[in-house]
Design an enzyme around this catalytic site. Structure first.
Site, short mmCIF file in Angstrom:
data_model
loop_
_atom_site.label_atom_id
_atom_site.label_comp_id
_atom_site.label_asym_id
_atom_site.label_seq_id
_atom_site.Cartn_x
_atom_site.Cartn_y
_atom_site.Cartn_z
N SER A 239 35.99 42.97 35.43
CA SER A 239 37.07 43.03 36.41
C SER A 239 36.73 44.04 37.49
O SER A 239 35.75 44.79 37.39
CB SER A 239 38.39 43.44 35.73
N LYS A 240 37.55 44.10 38.51
CA LYS A 240 37.32 45.06 39.59
C LYS A 240 37.37 46.48 39.04
O LYS A 240 36.62 47.36 39.48
CB LYS A 240 38.37 44.86 40.69
#
Length: 463
Positions: A239-240
Site C-alpha cells: 500500500s501507499k
C-alpha cells in the site's frame, strides 16, 4: 537482439512496482546489447494526465534509466490500430457486434443466476442478417472456443489456459472506434520489435488474449516473464503506507537513485549473497530466469541500510549539490569537508543529513530540557567558562585535533572525566545531547561561534 519495453499508463504516478519492472526490462536489454523502449499507453482519454506523463519522464531522468530511441505515445498511433482492425474484419477474424448494453446486462444476470461464467455468448459471431438500427457496434475478435493457450513464461514455466474457461470474443474496438488495451499492446509490441516482455504477474490473465491477437495478425509471440508482486511485511499487497508511492517521493525523502535501484533489483532477484550492486554489475549479472517465483517483501530497513551505504560513499562535492534540494547551502562553507565527513556516517537519507547539518550550522534557539537537567549540574558552568577562556587564548585552532587538545587541558587541569566537559559542551553547542563528535563540531563552527554558543548557553541556563 533483445528488445524490451516499459509501457506505463499515465493515469497516476510511477510507483515502486512499476519502476522495478522498468529496471528489470532495462537491465536485460542492456546486458544483451539490445534496446530498451519506453512507450506511454495514453489511449484512455478520460483517465490520462499530462502531469502523470511528465512525472514518469521526470522519474526516469532522475534515475538515469534512458530509453533507446524516441518515446512512443499510443495516442498518436490511432491510424495504425484502425488499419489492423480493418484487416481483421476483412479477413473474417473479427466482426461487428450490435449487442446493446441492456442485452449484455440481461445476459450476464441470466448467466449469474444459472451459476455460469459470465461471458459474451457469440450472438453476432457469424451474423448474416440486417443489423439493428440505432446501435453503434463494437468490434470483437474471433477467439478460439476450445483448446489450450499456453504461455511460455520465463519465471513461472508453461502456464496453460483453457480457451473455453478464460476467453470469449473480447472487444478490440469500442463503439466510438477507440481500440482496447489488449489489442493495442499486442500490435505495438509486435511493430516495435519487442521480443521479450517483463511485467508484473497481474498481467498474466491478459496474456492469452494478447496471444490471440498476435496469432490472428500473424505476428511473432514474444518471450514473457511475469514477475510476482511486491508485498508488505505482512505478506499483503503493498500500500501507499508501506512504500507504494510516487517514485519522486523517494527523492523528496532523501533517497539516492543508486540506492533505490539497488534495493529494487534485490526485490525478487538475487546473485548469491551479494547485496550491493553498481549499475554496471546489475547489467552484467541480471537474468530474468533467476527471478523468484514467489512474491518479494518490501523492507524499509534494507532500503535505509543501502541508502546509508551510498551516502557514505558519495563524494562530498556531490553531497553539497544534493543538499541544495533540502535548503542546505554549503557551497562556500569553508569547513564543509569536515562537516560532511562527520555527519554522513550517521545519516540514512539526504533529508536526515540535511537535518543533522542544520543542527550543527544553526545556533540553538532553545535547549532540550532533559539534556539541560543532565548536563548543567555541579560545576558544569565553571567547566564551560574555563574551557572558553582556554579556547580564547589558544594560538592555533583549525582542525578537530586542535579543539581536542584544549578540552584535554581542561580535563587534566580540573581533574575531571571527559563526560564532565563533553555533556555540557554538547548541549551548549547543539542544544541537545546527541550529535557528531565535539571536536569536529567546533572545527566546523570555528572559535568565535563556539565561544558565542557557550556564552548563550550559560546565560540561558544559569539560574
Amino acid at each position: 537482439m533483445v528488445v524490451t519495453r516499459f509501457a506505463p499508463s499515465p493515469t497516476g504516478y510511477l510507483h515502486i512496482g512499476g519502476l522495478r519492472t522498468a529496471l528489470f526490462s532495462y537491465l536485460w536489454a542492456k546486458k544483451n546489447g539490445g534496446k530498451f523502449v519506453l512507450r506511454i499507453e495514453d489511449t484512455d482519454k478520460a483517465r490520462n494526465s499530462n502531469e502523470a506523463t511528465q512525472a514518469i519522464l521526470e522519474a526516469f531522468a532522475w534515475l538515469g534509466l534512458e530509453a533507446d530511441g524516441d518515446i512512443t505515445y499510443q495516442s498518436k498511433r490511432s491510424d495504425i490500430y484502425a488499419k489492423y482492425i480493418k484487416q481483421l474484419l476483412d479477413e473474417g477474424k473479427a466482426y461487428k457486434c450490435y449487442m446493446s448494453r441492456e442485452e449484455l446486462d440481461t445476459l450476464r444476470e441470466t448467466q449469474m443466476a444459472n451459476k455460469e461464467r459470465t461471458k459474451y455468448d457469440g450472438k453476432y459471431r457469424d451474423f448474416k442478417g440486417t443489423p439493428p438500427e440505432g446501435v453503434e457496434p463494437v468490434i470483437r475478435i474471433k477467439a478460439p472456443i476450445s483448446g489450450e493457450i499456453i504461455v511460455h513464461d520465463g519465471v513461472k514455466g508453461d502456464v496453460v489456459f483453457q480457451a473455453e474457461d478464460i476467453l470469449d470474443d473480447f472487444v478490440i474496438a469500442r463503439a466510438d472506434g477507440s481500440p482496447t488495451y489488449n489489442f493495442v499492446v499486442a500490435i505495438d509490441d509486435a511493430l516495435m520489435g519487442i521480443n521479450e516482455v517483463i511485467r508484473g504477474d497481474d498481467h498474466l490473465s491478459n496474456t492469452p488474449k494478447q496471444i490471440v491477437v498476435y496469432e490472428a495478425l500473424g505476428f511473432d509471440i514474444p518471450k514473457f516473464y511475469h514477475v510476482p508482486m511486491i508485498h508488505n511485511q505482512q505478506g499483503k499487497k503493498l500500500s501507499k503506507r508501506d512504500g507504494a508511492t510516487d517514485v519522486m517521493e523517494y527523492k523528496a525523502m532523501g533517497y539516492l537513485p543508486e540506492a533505490l535501484l539497488n534495493f529494487l533489483v534485490r526485490l525478487g532477484w538475487s546473485h548469491g549473497d551479494q547485496e550491493i550492486f553498481s549499475m554496471d554489475e546489475m547489467k552484467a549479472l541480471f537474468d530474468p530466469k533467476d527471478i523468484n517465483k514467489s512474491a518479494s517483501i518490501y523492507n524499509t530497513e534494507k532500503l535505509d541500510w543501502l541508502n546509508a551505504h551510498y551516502i557514505k560513499n558519495t563524494p562530498n562535492d556531490e553531497l553539497v549539490e544534493l543538499l541544495l534540494d533540502f535548503d542546505i547551502v554549503l557551497t562556500s562553507h569553508d569547513k564543509k569537508e569536515i562537516l560532511l565527513d562527520a555527519l554522513k556516517e550517521r545519516a540514512k537519507t539526504l533529508k536526515e543529513l540535511a537535518t543533522l547539518s542544520r543542527e550543527v550550522i544553526t545556533t540553538p534557539s532553545e535547549y532540550d530540557a532533559k539534556a539541560v537537567k543532565k548536563a548543567f549540574k555541579g560545576n558544569a558552568f565553571e567547566v564551560l567558562e574555563n574551557f572558553a577562556a582556554k579556547l580564547n587564548a589558544a594560538d592555533t585552532l583549525h582542525l578537530p585535533a586542535d579543539y581536542h587538545h584544549v578540552m584535554e587541558s581542561v580535563v587534566n587541569e580540573m581533574e575531571i572525566g571527559f563526560g564532565k566537559i563533553g555533556n555540557p559542551l554538547r548541549v551548549a553547542l547543539l542544544g541537545k545531547m546527541s550529535g557528531p563528535g565535539l571536536d569536529a563540531v567546533m572545527a566546523i563552527l570555528g572559535r568565535d561561534e563556539t565561544l558565542l554558543r557557550i556564552q548563550n548557553a550559560i546565560k540561558a541556563n544559569a539560574n
